[in-house]
Design an enzyme around this catalytic site. Structure first.
Site, PDB file in Angstrom:
ATOM      1  N   HIS A 178      62.500  14.269 -23.252  1.00 16.60           N
ATOM      2  CA  HIS A 178      62.287  14.635 -21.873  1.00 16.60           C
ATOM      3  C   HIS A 178      63.253  14.018 -21.051  1.00 16.60           C
ATOM      4  CE1 HIS A 178      60.011  15.308 -18.130  1.00 16.60           C
ATOM      5  NE2 HIS A 178      59.015  14.851 -18.338  1.00 16.60           N
TER       6      HIS A 178
ATOM      7  N   ARG B 108      54.447  16.464 -11.520  1.00 14.76           N
ATOM      8  CA  ARG B 108      55.838  15.717 -11.085  1.00 14.76           C
ATOM      9  C   ARG B 108      56.870  16.608 -11.515  1.00 14.76           C
ATOM     10  NH1 ARG B 108      52.569  12.073 -10.805  1.00 14.76           N
ATOM     11  NH2 ARG B 108      51.917  12.749 -12.863  1.00 14.76           N
ATOM     12  N   THR B 109      57.054  17.076 -12.753  1.00 15.76           N
ATOM     13  CA  THR B 109      58.276  17.506 -13.392  1.00 15.76           C
ATOM     14  C   THR B 109      58.286  19.159 -12.810  1.00 15.76           C
ATOM     15  OG1 THR B 109      57.948  16.148 -15.392  1.00 15.76           O
ATOM     16  CG2 THR B 109      59.383  17.981 -15.413  1.00 15.76           C
TER      17      THR B 109
ATOM     18  N   ARG C 134      58.829  23.492 -20.086  1.00 13.18           N
ATOM     19  CA  ARG C 134      57.994  22.599 -20.867  1.00 13.18           C
ATOM     20  C   ARG C 134      57.025  23.386 -21.670  1.00 13.18           C
ATOM     21  NH1 ARG C 134      54.604  17.773 -18.094  1.00 13.18           N
ATOM     22  NH2 ARG C 134      56.472  17.042 -18.179  1.00 13.18           N
TER      23      ARG C 134
ATOM     24  N   LYS D 203      49.413  36.897 -24.700  1.00 16.28           N
ATOM     25  CA  LYS D 203      49.277  38.141 -25.350  1.00 16.28           C
ATOM     26  C   LYS D 203      50.158  38.179 -26.704  1.00 16.28           C
ATOM     27  CE  LYS D 203      49.275  40.733 -21.258  1.00 16.28           C
ATOM     28  NZ  LYS D 203      50.361  41.473 -20.096  1.00 16.28           N
TER      29      LYS D 203
HETATM   30  C1  NCD Z   1      55.350  12.604 -18.634  1.00 14.41           C
HETATM   31  C2  NCD Z   1      55.318  13.560 -19.819  1.00 14.41           C
HETATM   32  O1  NCD Z   1      55.202  14.767 -19.402  1.00 14.41           O
HETATM   33  O2  NCD Z   1      55.884  13.272 -20.838  1.00 14.41           O
HETATM   34  N1  NCD Z   1      55.080  12.680 -17.364  1.00 14.41           N
HETATM   35  C3  NCD Z   1      56.240  13.070 -16.741  1.00 14.41           C
HETATM   36  O3  NCD Z   1      56.795  14.160 -16.941  1.00 14.41           O
HETATM   37  N2  NCD Z   1      56.609  12.310 -15.832  1.00 14.41           N
HETATM   38  C4  NCD Z   1      54.549  11.237 -19.315  1.00 14.41           C
HETATM   39  C5  NCD Z   1      53.160  11.645 -19.590  1.00 14.41           C
HETATM   40  O4  NCD Z   1      52.652  12.675 -19.495  1.00 14.41           O
HETATM   41  O5  NCD Z   1      52.397  10.387 -19.895  1.00 14.41           O
END
Ligand code: NCD
Length: 305
Positions: free
Chosen positions: A129, A51-52, A101, A80
């Site tokens: 997040h 999703r993100t 991320r 590397k």
């Molecule tokens: C969350 C995350 O990555 O922290 N997911 C997301 O971005 N929607 C929650 C999770 O991974 O449980």
């Protein structure tokens, strides 16, 4: 130049403006269809995501911009030995804005220090997040009509769950917020958040282990997945993973207007039978995630439509 490291990077007024913009995007998508023409978003994902990453990319594409990036550390020069600092310097030459991320807490800050483009923290380890929080706030405001005066249950992995950490930070700024922290003893909210965020802001909260005990009084239930990848041993994860399972029988204990949110991915913590309950809002939440990221990209790039 602005970045997004934590939800607190925006004041409450700025957040209101951002959520209003997201609302306008939802109502008039055509108006924004070319707002980012000629702009590029880079997604740097050193950790798995569906999703993100895809919602940032969808957001930029909806705005008429383009995207580039990588979706795992293995497919980047991190294998590397390249540092985040060096990678971000280069990405600044390729793109106008980036979302990153990374499994290490604080990595987004390092990126920000070395970037010459806006950096969006798309999750740094078990820390923050913020774009999920923007998504959660837009969902709550759109479906409940307010962000204040609510009793909110946070359930599951409150220790490693970065979505919960960011959401608490953001919500304590609204009046009348109370939390019920629902977790097994081993996965309690870290004491630094209880002390520095809840106690410091005089936010009423209780900690309970049984979901059934908390359900009847809640306006909103935020379920989370046990964060397998942050456990030090498999045995502990196996013991914890099915600690909470929200099913239709438990939903009978809740108010008729209680919303259920979940950042997703869901594993077993919400039974699929709950999906058809009108109170289940976690798939709507995904759609709000695109609108709010469109609003965020426009805001950080200082593009007015
Ligand atoms: C969350 C995350 O990555 O922290 N997911 C997301 O971005 N929607 C929650 C999770 O991974 O449980």
């Amino acid at each position: 130049m602005r970045h997004l490291m934590s939800p607190l990077d925006f004041t409450v007024e700025e957040l209101d403006k951002l959520l209003d913009l997201a609302g306008d995007i939802e109502a008039n998508p055509q108006k924004y269809a070319h707002a980012c023409a000629g702009k590029k978003l880079a997604t740097l994902f050193y950790e798995p995501s569906t999703r993100t990453r895809l919602s940032h990319e969808a957001a930029m594409l909806n705005l008429g911009g383009s995207i580039l990036g990588f979706s795992s550390a293995e497919s980047s020069s991190a294998t590397k030995g390249e540092s985040v600092a060096d990678t971000i310097r280069m990405i600044s030459c390729y793109a106008d804005i980036c979302a990153m991320r990374h499994p290490k807490e604080g990595s987004a800050l390092v990126a920000k220090e070395h970037a010459s483009i806006p950096v969006i923290n798309a999750g740094d380890g078990g820390h923050q997040h913020p774009t999920q929080t923007l998504t959660d706030l837009l969902t709550i405001r759109s479906l409940k009509g307010r962000l204040d005066h609510m009793k909110i249950g946070l359930c599951g992995d409150l220790k490693f769950g970065r979505t919960v950490h960011s959401l608490i930070n953001a919500l304590v700024r609204y009046p009348g917020i109370e939390f019920v922290l629902i977790s097994p003893e081993e996965l309690r909210l870290p004491s630094y958040i209880r002390r520095d965020v809840l106690d410091k802001n005089k936010i009423p909260y209780e900690e309970v282990v049984r979901l059934e005990d908390a359900l009847p009084g809640l306006d909103l239930l935020y379920m989370t997945r046990v964060q397998k990848e942050r456990f030090f041993n498999e045995e502990d994860y196996v013991r914890m993973k099915d600690f909470y399972i929200l099913d239709s029988r438990k939903m009978e204990l809740a108010r008729p207007d209680m919303l259920v949110l979940h950042p997703l991915p869901r594993v077993n913590e919400i039974s699929v039978e709950v999906d058809k309950d009108p109170r289940a809002a976690y798939f709507k939440q995904v759609q709000y995630g695109v609108y709010v990221r469109m609003a965020l990209i426009l805001t950080l790039l200082e593009i007015e439509v």
